[in-house]
Write a protein that holds these residues in place. Structure first.
Motif, PDB file in Angstrom:
ATOM      1  N   LEU A  13       0.770  -0.733   0.097  1.00 40.35           N
ATOM      2  CA  LEU A  13       0.143   0.063  -0.114  1.00 40.35           C
ATOM      3  C   LEU A  13       1.364   0.947   0.536  1.00 40.35           C
ATOM      4  O   LEU A  13       0.571   2.217  -0.257  1.00 40.35           O
ATOM      5  CB  LEU A  13      -0.955  -0.120   1.150  1.00 40.35           C
ATOM      6  CG  LEU A  13      -1.726  -0.670   1.023  1.00 40.35           C
ATOM      7  CD1 LEU A  13      -2.838  -0.710   2.188  1.00 40.35           C
ATOM      8  CD2 LEU A  13      -3.372  -0.768   0.232  1.00 40.35           C
ATOM      9  N   GLY A  14       2.364   1.600   0.802  1.00 41.91           N
ATOM     10  CA  GLY A  14       3.073   2.324   0.979  1.00 41.91           C
ATOM     11  C   GLY A  14       3.351   2.391  -0.982  1.00 41.91           C
ATOM     12  O   GLY A  14       3.392   3.775  -0.976  1.00 41.91           O
ATOM     13  N   ILE A  15       3.774   2.051  -1.451  1.00 39.70           N
ATOM     14  CA  ILE A  15       4.381   1.697  -3.064  1.00 39.70           C
ATOM     15  C   ILE A  15       3.370   2.691  -3.853  1.00 39.70           C
ATOM     16  O   ILE A  15       3.849   3.448  -5.138  1.00 39.70           O
ATOM     17  CB  ILE A  15       4.923   0.385  -3.463  1.00 39.70           C
ATOM     18  CG1 ILE A  15       6.308  -0.294  -1.985  1.00 39.70           C
ATOM     19  CG2 ILE A  15       5.438   0.464  -5.148  1.00 39.70           C
ATOM     20  CD1 ILE A  15       6.325  -1.189  -2.907  1.00 39.70           C
ATOM     21  N   GLY A  16       2.450   1.725  -3.499  1.00 43.16           N
ATOM     22  CA  GLY A  16       0.539   2.233  -4.278  1.00 43.16           C
ATOM     23  C   GLY A  16       0.347   3.691  -4.142  1.00 43.16           C
ATOM     24  O   GLY A  16       0.057   4.295  -5.091  1.00 43.16           O
ATOM     25  N   THR A  17       0.576   4.451  -2.884  1.00 42.56           N
ATOM     26  CA  THR A  17       0.321   5.247  -2.642  1.00 42.56           C
ATOM     27  C   THR A  17       1.238   6.530  -3.279  1.00 42.56           C
ATOM     28  O   THR A  17       1.314   7.739  -3.301  1.00 42.56           O
ATOM     29  CB  THR A  17       0.222   5.523  -0.830  1.00 42.56           C
ATOM     30  OG1 THR A  17      -0.665   4.486  -0.735  1.00 42.56           O
ATOM     31  CG2 THR A  17      -0.166   7.084  -0.234  1.00 42.56           C
ATOM     32  N   LEU A  18       2.675   5.956  -2.993  1.00 38.41           N
ATOM     33  CA  LEU A  18       3.466   7.154  -3.762  1.00 38.41           C
ATOM     34  C   LEU A  18       3.542   6.989  -5.006  1.00 38.41           C
ATOM     35  O   LEU A  18       4.370   8.239  -5.699  1.00 38.41           O
ATOM     36  CB  LEU A  18       4.951   5.824  -3.011  1.00 38.41           C
ATOM     37  CG  LEU A  18       5.576   6.650  -1.793  1.00 38.41           C
ATOM     38  CD1 LEU A  18       6.517   5.656  -1.514  1.00 38.41           C
ATOM     39  CD2 LEU A  18       5.334   7.834  -1.313  1.00 38.41           C
ATOM     40  N   GLY A  35      -1.370   4.793 -10.721  1.00 38.57           N
ATOM     41  CA  GLY A  35      -0.298   5.336  -9.944  1.00 38.57           C
ATOM     42  C   GLY A  35       0.018   4.362  -9.628  1.00 38.57           C
ATOM     43  O   GLY A  35       0.962   3.533  -9.069  1.00 38.57           O
ATOM     44  N   SER A  36      -0.580   3.553  -8.284  1.00 40.08           N
ATOM     45  CA  SER A  36      -0.718   2.154  -7.384  1.00 40.08           C
ATOM     46  C   SER A  36      -0.492   0.748  -8.833  1.00 40.08           C
ATOM     47  O   SER A  36       1.343   0.381  -7.980  1.00 40.08           O
ATOM     48  CB  SER A  36      -1.367   2.346  -6.866  1.00 40.08           C
ATOM     49  OG  SER A  36      -1.761   1.046  -6.562  1.00 40.08           O
ATOM     50  N   LEU A  37      -1.046   1.260  -9.518  1.00 42.61           N
ATOM     51  CA  LEU A  37      -0.551  -0.257 -11.267  1.00 42.61           C
ATOM     52  C   LEU A  37       0.565   0.205 -11.132  1.00 42.61           C
ATOM     53  O   LEU A  37       1.420  -1.110 -10.844  1.00 42.61           O
ATOM     54  CB  LEU A  37      -1.553  -0.148 -12.003  1.00 42.61           C
ATOM     55  CG  LEU A  37      -2.022  -1.098 -12.867  1.00 42.61           C
ATOM     56  CD1 LEU A  37      -3.196  -1.737 -13.355  1.00 42.61           C
ATOM     57  CD2 LEU A  37      -0.631  -1.491 -13.780  1.00 42.61           C
ATOM     58  N   SER A  38       1.399   1.098 -11.711  1.00 48.05           N
ATOM     59  CA  SER A  38       2.767   1.016 -12.074  1.00 48.05           C
ATOM     60  C   SER A  38       3.600   1.389 -10.949  1.00 48.05           C
ATOM     61  O   SER A  38       4.672   0.016 -11.595  1.00 48.05           O
ATOM     62  CB  SER A  38       2.291   2.709 -12.852  1.00 48.05           C
ATOM     63  OG  SER A  38       1.938   3.008 -14.154  1.00 48.05           O
ATOM     64  N   ALA A 241      -9.101   2.990  -1.841  1.00 45.02           N
ATOM     65  CA  ALA A 241      -9.595   2.096  -2.311  1.00 45.02           C
ATOM     66  C   ALA A 241      -9.445   1.459  -3.565  1.00 45.02           C
ATOM     67  O   ALA A 241      -8.892   0.140  -4.241  1.00 45.02           O
ATOM     68  CB  ALA A 241     -11.126   1.565  -2.366  1.00 45.02           C
ATOM     69  N   GLN A 242      -9.425   2.280  -4.496  1.00 44.83           N
ATOM     70  CA  GLN A 242      -8.245   2.684  -5.871  1.00 44.83           C
ATOM     71  C   GLN A 242      -7.107   2.436  -6.060  1.00 44.83           C
ATOM     72  O   GLN A 242      -6.415   1.882  -6.596  1.00 44.83           O
ATOM     73  CB  GLN A 242      -8.570   4.263  -6.047  1.00 44.83           C
ATOM     74  CG  GLN A 242      -9.966   4.493  -6.617  1.00 44.83           C
ATOM     75  CD  GLN A 242     -10.007   5.957  -7.272  1.00 44.83           C
ATOM     76  OE1 GLN A 242      -9.693   6.203  -8.700  1.00 44.83           O
ATOM     77  NE2 GLN A 242     -10.251   6.774  -6.796  1.00 44.83           N
ATOM     78  N   ILE A 243      -6.130   3.047  -5.140  1.00 45.84           N
ATOM     79  CA  ILE A 243      -4.662   2.689  -4.934  1.00 45.84           C
ATOM     80  C   ILE A 243      -4.317   0.896  -4.326  1.00 45.84           C
ATOM     81  O   ILE A 243      -4.030   0.183  -5.150  1.00 45.84           O
ATOM     82  CB  ILE A 243      -3.818   3.317  -3.760  1.00 45.84           C
ATOM     83  CG1 ILE A 243      -3.949   4.627  -3.610  1.00 45.84           C
ATOM     84  CG2 ILE A 243      -2.615   2.229  -3.188  1.00 45.84           C
ATOM     85  CD1 ILE A 243      -4.360   5.550  -2.309  1.00 45.84           C
ATOM     86  N   ALA A 244      -5.317   0.267  -3.774  1.00 43.38           N
ATOM     87  CA  ALA A 244      -5.666  -1.210  -3.292  1.00 43.38           C
ATOM     88  C   ALA A 244      -5.894  -2.056  -4.495  1.00 43.38           C
ATOM     89  O   ALA A 244      -5.272  -2.948  -4.781  1.00 43.38           O
ATOM     90  CB  ALA A 244      -6.794  -1.284  -2.274  1.00 43.38           C
ATOM     91  N   VAL A 245      -6.516  -1.389  -5.559  1.00 47.40           N
ATOM     92  CA  VAL A 245      -7.667  -2.008  -6.613  1.00 47.40           C
ATOM     93  C   VAL A 245      -6.335  -2.046  -7.320  1.00 47.40           C
ATOM     94  O   VAL A 245      -6.011  -3.386  -8.093  1.00 47.40           O
ATOM     95  CB  VAL A 245      -8.778  -1.216  -6.952  1.00 47.40           C
ATOM     96  CG1 VAL A 245      -9.008  -1.445  -9.076  1.00 47.40           C
ATOM     97  CG2 VAL A 245     -10.058  -1.789  -6.326  1.00 47.40           C
ATOM     98  N   GLY A 246      -5.098  -0.774  -7.754  1.00 46.19           N
ATOM     99  CA  GLY A 246      -4.530  -0.738  -8.540  1.00 46.19           C
ATOM    100  C   GLY A 246      -3.081  -2.101  -8.353  1.00 46.19           C
ATOM    101  O   GLY A 246      -3.006  -2.317  -9.303  1.00 46.19           O
ATOM    102  N   ALA A 247      -2.472  -1.391  -7.016  1.00 42.48           N
ATOM    103  CA  ALA A 247      -2.382  -2.278  -6.752  1.00 42.48           C
ATOM    104  C   ALA A 247      -2.143  -3.935  -6.406  1.00 42.48           C
ATOM    105  O   ALA A 247      -1.081  -4.896  -7.124  1.00 42.48           O
ATOM    106  CB  ALA A 247      -1.891  -2.122  -4.852  1.00 42.48           C
ATOM    107  N   SER A 248      -2.916  -4.568  -6.556  1.00 48.52           N
ATOM    108  CA  SER A 248      -3.473  -6.242  -7.024  1.00 48.52           C
ATOM    109  C   SER A 248      -3.570  -6.460  -8.110  1.00 48.52           C
ATOM    110  O   SER A 248      -2.806  -7.543  -8.295  1.00 48.52           O
ATOM    111  CB  SER A 248      -5.709  -5.855  -6.415  1.00 48.52           C
ATOM    112  OG  SER A 248      -6.046  -5.504  -7.515  1.00 48.52           O
ATOM    113  N   VAL A 249      -3.506  -5.054  -8.791  1.00 50.85           N
ATOM    114  CA  VAL A 249      -3.585  -5.555 -10.669  1.00 50.85           C
ATOM    115  C   VAL A 249      -1.898  -5.516 -10.917  1.00 50.85           C
ATOM    116  O   VAL A 249      -1.146  -6.602 -11.748  1.00 50.85           O
ATOM    117  CB  VAL A 249      -3.946  -4.685 -11.210  1.00 50.85           C
ATOM    118  CG1 VAL A 249      -3.605  -5.087 -12.909  1.00 50.85           C
ATOM    119  CG2 VAL A 249      -5.033  -4.519 -11.540  1.00 50.85           C
ATOM    120  N   GLY A 250      -0.547  -4.524 -10.451  1.00 47.31           N
ATOM    121  CA  GLY A 250       0.550  -4.602 -10.587  1.00 47.31           C
ATOM    122  C   GLY A 250       1.050  -5.968  -9.561  1.00 47.31           C
ATOM    123  O   GLY A 250       1.636  -6.374 -10.172  1.00 47.31           O
ATOM    124  N   THR A 251       0.815  -5.885  -8.599  1.00 43.58           N
ATOM    125  CA  THR A 251       1.512  -7.175  -7.784  1.00 43.58           C
ATOM    126  C   THR A 251       1.007  -8.636  -8.759  1.00 43.58           C
ATOM    127  O   THR A 251       1.898  -9.402  -8.316  1.00 43.58           O
ATOM    128  CB  THR A 251       1.069  -7.780  -6.464  1.00 43.58           C
ATOM    129  OG1 THR A 251      -1.210  -7.789  -6.487  1.00 43.58           O
ATOM    130  CG2 THR A 251       0.685  -6.630  -5.664  1.00 43.58           C
TER     131      THR A 251
END
Length: 355
Positions: A13-18, A35-38, A241-251
């Motif tokens: 979440l920290g990476i996604g937030t950054l 941004g979170s996904l990338s 929530a958007q950060i978490a969704v983006g991160a879930s795709v990026g991971t």
């Protein structure tokens, strides 16, 4: 929950937030999800650390998004919902065309076996397809990469297409979420919070795809349709929530080499471009006939993930209720069609290989 999973989730979440903050500072479209996904995808591919979100955390994000989507079903919106029928029928027909072309492309150009091509070709339902692929004997890695690349291409290109066809300044939408935020109304937001918690308990006990998204959507929609409440999810919670969704795709890129992604994901990107073009053409043709904006129809027809594209509609305030309705119906249609399609494929396999 193991301490390592909590640490990994916080770090992710920290990476996604950054990543979201960087995109927000650069005034790029959909900063929190893209941004979170990338950021998480970059870390997954270039370092030894494997970003990951505990399943429960992803579920909380889906609960928030479902609650947000339900808030779009106001009495005024529902009064015109009957007019969605023709558009939904067009979406289902378009999805069938997408599937047929995708299946041919994955079989002939991607050299996939029938079962793997079946799961990779489905226009939506990334999580469901990835989970069920191995159970049906498909190559789960190829299926996952095909869907990941599809969703990623659609998410990245959608804001630019929307801006081109509608004139909406997607960068200005970044600031609008904060400047136009509604005040916290204790009773209203308290009921909304209780509805979200209730949704979580109910969704855990209902064995349907995307229950964590659909149950809060239905409960929130019922409350808003009846005029019981009119409150919306606060913007900071929405962004999380958007950060978490983006991160879930990026991971999901974790564990894959760049060569694997290029080798197995390129066809997913190709069919994504084809489907984006088809959705755009259908939206431009049907918009003047149905009386809806071309941007709303375009997002409704895009065969991306329901949570991801619903977030796009929410972030840009492009008829999120209508968009959600289209994507929910597409998910149910895919889930209903999958067993029949799998039986047909298995029967073809028993008849022997084709050319």
């Amino acid at each position: 929950m193991p301490r390592s999973a909590v640490f990994s989730g916080i770090a992710t979440l920290g990476i996604g937030t950054l990543g979201g903050l960087c995109f927000f500072w650069l005034n790029l479209p959909l900063p929190w999800i893209l941004g979170s996904l990338s950021a998480t995808a970059l870390i997954s591919l270039t370092t030894e650390f494997r970003p990951a979100l505990p399943a429960g955390w992803r579920n909380v994000a889906h609960i928030i998004i479902g609650t947000m989507l339900g808030a779009g079903f106001t009495p005024e919106v529902i009064s015109g919902a009957a007019n969605w029928a023709i558009s939904i029928l067009a979406m289902l027909l378009l999805s069938a065309v997408f599937f047929a072309v995708n299946y041919w492309a994955f079989r002939r150009l991607g050299r996939m076996d029938r079962t793997t091509a079946l799961f990779a070709a489905m226009p939506g339902g990334m999580a469901v397809m990835t989970l069920l692929a191995e159970e049906y004997g498909a190559d789960a890695g190829k299926v996952a990469l095909s869907h990941i690349s599809r969703v990623m291409v659609l998410l990245i290109t959608a804001p630019f297409v929307i801006q081109a066809i509608s004139g909406i300044d997607v960068a200005d939408a970044n600031q609008a979420a904060f400047t136009n935020a509604e005040s916290i109304i204790p009773r209203q937001h308290g009921i909304l919070a209780l509805a979200a918690v209730l949704s979580w308990f109910v969704a855990r006990r209902i064995p349907i795809p995307s229950a964590m998204l659909l149950v809060p959507l239905f409960i929130s929609a019922a409350l808003h349709m009846t005029g019981t409440i009119y409150a919306h999810v606060p913007p900071h919670l929405s962004n999380l929530a958007q950060i978490a969704v983006g991160a879930s795709v990026g991971t999901r890129f974790g564990g894959y080499r760049l060569l694997d992604i290029v080798r197995h994901g390129w066809m997913g990107a190709v069919v994504a471009v084809f489907m984006a073009a088809g959705a755009l053409l259908a939206a431009l043709i049907l918009a003047p006939l149905l009386g809806y904006g071309s941007a709303a129809l375009y997002i409704s027809y895009l065969p991306g993930g329901a949570p991801e594209l619903s977030v796009v509609a929410l972030a840009l305030m492009i008829q999120p209720a209508m968009v959600a309705a289209h994507h929910v119906i597409r998910i149910f249609a895919i889930v209903l069609a999958l067993p029949l399609a799998a039986r047909i494929v298995k029967r073809q396999d028993r008849q022997g290989p084709d050319g």
